[in-house]
Structure formats: C-alpha cells, structure tokens
Motif scaffolding. Structure first.
Motif: not given
Length: 459
Positions: A138-163
C-alpha cells in the motif's frame, strides 16, 4: 385519425405507463466478480447494489511460497460485510506470486484497479489499504502511483521497507548464534536452497530451546528478543505480565522469538534472497550496545542479566567483536530499489498499529515517520495505535474508524479526529459489537532504519 382520437390514445398510454407497479422496474444488482489478470494473478471484486462511489483496493499480507494464494479484497469477513452494507466497492488481487512479491504485487493491484474502472466506471474516490506485508504494498502504491488513488491506509504494515526489515531480522539470530551456539557454523544468510535454510533454522531453534531451560539462557534470549523489540505481551491468549515481572515477560517473548527463527529469519529470507540475487542485509558497523539502549524492553534484559549473574557488558562486547556479515551489493541495491521508501507522500496516509506486535514491531512506524519527515511530507501522514497484543489484531470497529477518519481528511483537506478518544468514539458508532482500543502511544526508535530520504543509511 382525429385530434380527439390522438388525445385519447395519448392519455391511455400515459395512464398505462404510470400504472406499472414499481416492483417491475429493474433495480441495480450487487456484483461479485472473480477473474484473472494477464500476469496470472487472480482478482476479486464485490460491488454492492447501492455503491457509494468509493472503491477500496485491498493489499493482503505475506504468504510463504507454496501456501495457498487466493485473491483477497478485505481484511476479514466481518469487516467486509460491514463495508459492503455501507456501500463500498471492495477489490483486490492475489499477486502473481507469493513470498517477497512486491514487484508483482504493485502492478497487479494497479491492474485490478484498471479492470474495475473498465467494468464499473471511474470511482468518485479510490483508497488503497492493506495489512502487514500489504501495508508495504500500500505504501509503495502511495509513493509510486499516487495519481491512481486519493489516499491510503496501512494497517500493521512493514512501513519501514524491505532493507530495514531484513537487517533487523538478522540481528536477533546473530545474537542467538553468537551467544548460544558459538561453536556452530550455521549460516545466517546466503542459503543455497530451502533445505539449507530449514536446517539452519533447526539448529538455532534447538539452541534456543535448550537456553530457555536455564536462567542464563533466558537472559540471553531476552537480549536477542530486545534487538527486534519483541513485546512482552504479543499474543491475545497470553496473560499481560506485570511491569516488573521479568520472568513472565521473557516467557511471553520466547514463542515469538522462536517463531522468528523458524520462518522469517531463514525460510522467508531464503526466498527473498532468491529474488534479490543474494544477501541483501548486513550488520557491519552495528553497535549492539547502542541498539539495546534504544530497545523498548531493555529494562527487562538488564534485570534478567542481574538475576542470572551474567555480565551484560561482556555479552554485548562479544556481539560487537563477533565476525560480521556483509551484504551483496547488487542484492542490496535490488531490495533498496524495489522495497525501500522515499518518504515522499503526495496523498494522505493513515497508519494504525497494535502496540503488542511481535512480527512487525510497532517501531516500524518510527522508521516511516523518520523518512516522511526528512522528505518534507509529514503533513500527509498520521499514525494511531491500539492497545492490543498480536499482529494485525484490529477489531472491525477499529478498522472502520481509521477508514472513516481518512475519508474525513480527504473530504475536508485537513486531519481531524486522529486522537484516541475521537477514534474510539467513531469506532463505537461504526460497530458497537467489537472493541475500540486506541490509546496515546509513541513508539521507540526503529533500531535499524533505512530509507531513501537519508543517503547515509548504510550506503
């Protein structure tokens, strides 16, 4: 035909039309659609008859290789029913592959959104949401394809990223091997195949099981758990331990640490390494005394070491002197390119996290906030926390409350009602049958952050 005749016929026709019973007029019907994308991913769409114009694009969590991988368009059946009853359209895909599938997941989710648009038209509002690994998607979509969405909700997410994820997954098993199995040559990275990863996991699981039987072993296991910020209450079935009941705290942590050894640290890592083309994580230059100093459970570790008569300083020195693991440059670059975040949010994102999450510790939220702040996007992000044990153990009420709060932000252009009292009040109205447990909370720093907004992060 005379004018009088025409008038009489017109009047009769009008009376006939107006006399048709309303039940004979076709009403919109709910739609349930399953299909397959060109990538091979399946998709699932549920559109209620009284669609309110909002489509929710759901990204599901991590599924190991070989596990069933069906399409999913909501986090659970109860929440799904509540949302459909309120008129939301729900869509989501399976992703073309399982495992660390971000390079499939993002395009498959966007393709699913395109299929929906082609069939049902342009939505009034599109919200991306997901849980666990789906929070990363979801956060990747929010960063890379923001024009396709209006907002995002990440729940218990790996929002720190893969590395950051794979670096911090390395730390606890490095501590277990160094302090509890020093005479073994069990590999922690660079596995040839799943068989080698499984064997390595078995060796360290046996070492952990033996250690759990002694006071010295339990102290060292607590240290390993602290490097991953494993909470002392991390499963709803556990008794919540008292603030100074160090033994009960460690007993609660142990199953989560054992589970981390058995799957994420070895089996799941091997699959991710295969995608990346090598080992994508490292602990060169890491000061483990500093990491422990930042841990949310450091007090437990110091007290258990005292009880065991061990020198914590000596064990930390042993960790800091142990031979380190370096990343393969190309593998690390792949993980950074595909799975790390820039922190650049152009559309509002709300994150929610349980405070007692052992698999994706709540400190991941600190890592995302760090990135977003550095990128100048802090006004776009809000984070909220529920006081509960477990990974993604939100109630339907809590999830709907978060969704409606994000919707308010999209409607008004400003954040309101993100405080715990407002979230709980909204949750109680959304579904009075399930708990509302939002609390004031500030997570500790994430121990091994990595994002593209900080060029010095391990590069």
């Amino acid at each position: 035909m005379t004018n009088g005749t025409r008038t009489a016929l017109a009047t009769a026709l009008l009376l006939a039309v107006t006399a048709i019973p309303t039940s004979a007029v076709a009403a919109p019907e709910a739609a349930h659609i399953e299909g397959r994308l060109p990538s091979g991913a399946t998709y699932l769409m549920d559109v209620p008859a009284d669609w309110n114009g909002t489509v929710l694009l759901f990204s599901h969590g991590y599924r190991p290789m070989g596990a069933p991988n069906p399409a999913q368009n909501a986090p659970d059946d109860t929440t799904k029913a509540l949302l459909l009853d309120r008129g939301y359209a729900l869509i989501g895909s399976s992703y073309a592959s399982s495992g660390w599938a971000v390079t499939d997941a993002v395009p498959d989710q966007l393709a699913t959104l395109s299929v929906f648009k082609d069939r049902f038209g342009t939505a009034r509002r599109t919200i991306a949401w997901g849980q666990s690994y789906g929070g990363l998607v979801t956060t990747a979509i929010a960063e890379r394809a923001a024009r396709r969405i209006d907002g995002s909700l990440a729940m218990c997410g790996l929002v720190h990223g893969g590395v950051a994820n794979w670096n911090n997954t390395l730390d606890p098993v490095f501590a277990v091997r160094t302090l509890l199995a020093p005479d073994t040559d069990v590999p922690l990275t660079g596995f040839e195949d799943q068989a080698e990863a499984t064997a390595a996991a078995g060796t360290l699981t046996a070492a952990a099981d033996a250690a759990q039987k002694t006071t010295t072993g339990r102290a060292r296991l607590a240290l390993a758990a602290a490097l991953h910020n494993i909470p002392v209450w991390n499963d709803p079935s556990q008794t919540r331990p008292a603030a100074t009941d160090w033994e009960a705290q460690q007993a609660n942590q142990f199953p989560a640490l054992r589970g981390l050894i058995q799957l994420p640290a070895f089996s799941w890592r091997q699959e991710a390494e295969t995608r990346a083309g090598g080992n994508m994580s490292w602990n060169t230059g890491v000061d483990y005394a500093r990491l422990l100093g930042q841990s949310s459970v450091r007090k437990e570790v110091t007290e258990l070491y005292k009880k065991a008569g061990l020198s914590l300083g000596k064990d930390l020195a042993t960790l800091n002197k142990a031979p380190r693991i370096s990343a393969d440059a190309s593998a690390m670059a792949w993980m950074s390119r595909t799975s790390a975040f820039t922190g650049k949010l152009t559309k509002p994102q709300l994150d929610i996290h349980t405070t007692g999450d052992a698999l994706v510790p709540v400190q991941t939220e600190s890592a995302l906030k760090r990135a977003v702040t550095a990128a100048g996007s802090a006004p776009m992000l809000r984070q909220a926390y529920t006081d509960n044990a477990g990974h993604c153990t939100f109630s339907p009420a809590e999830q709907l409350s978060a969704l409606h709060t994000l919707e308010d932000r999209l409607t008004t252009g400003r954040w309101t009602g993100t405080d715990p009292d407002s979230l709980n009040s909204r949750a109680a109205k959304a579904d009075p049958t399930t708990p509302a447990r939002y609390v004031p909370y500030r997570p500790a720093p994430y121990p091994r952050p990595y994002d593209l907004a900080h060029p010095a992060d391990g590069r």
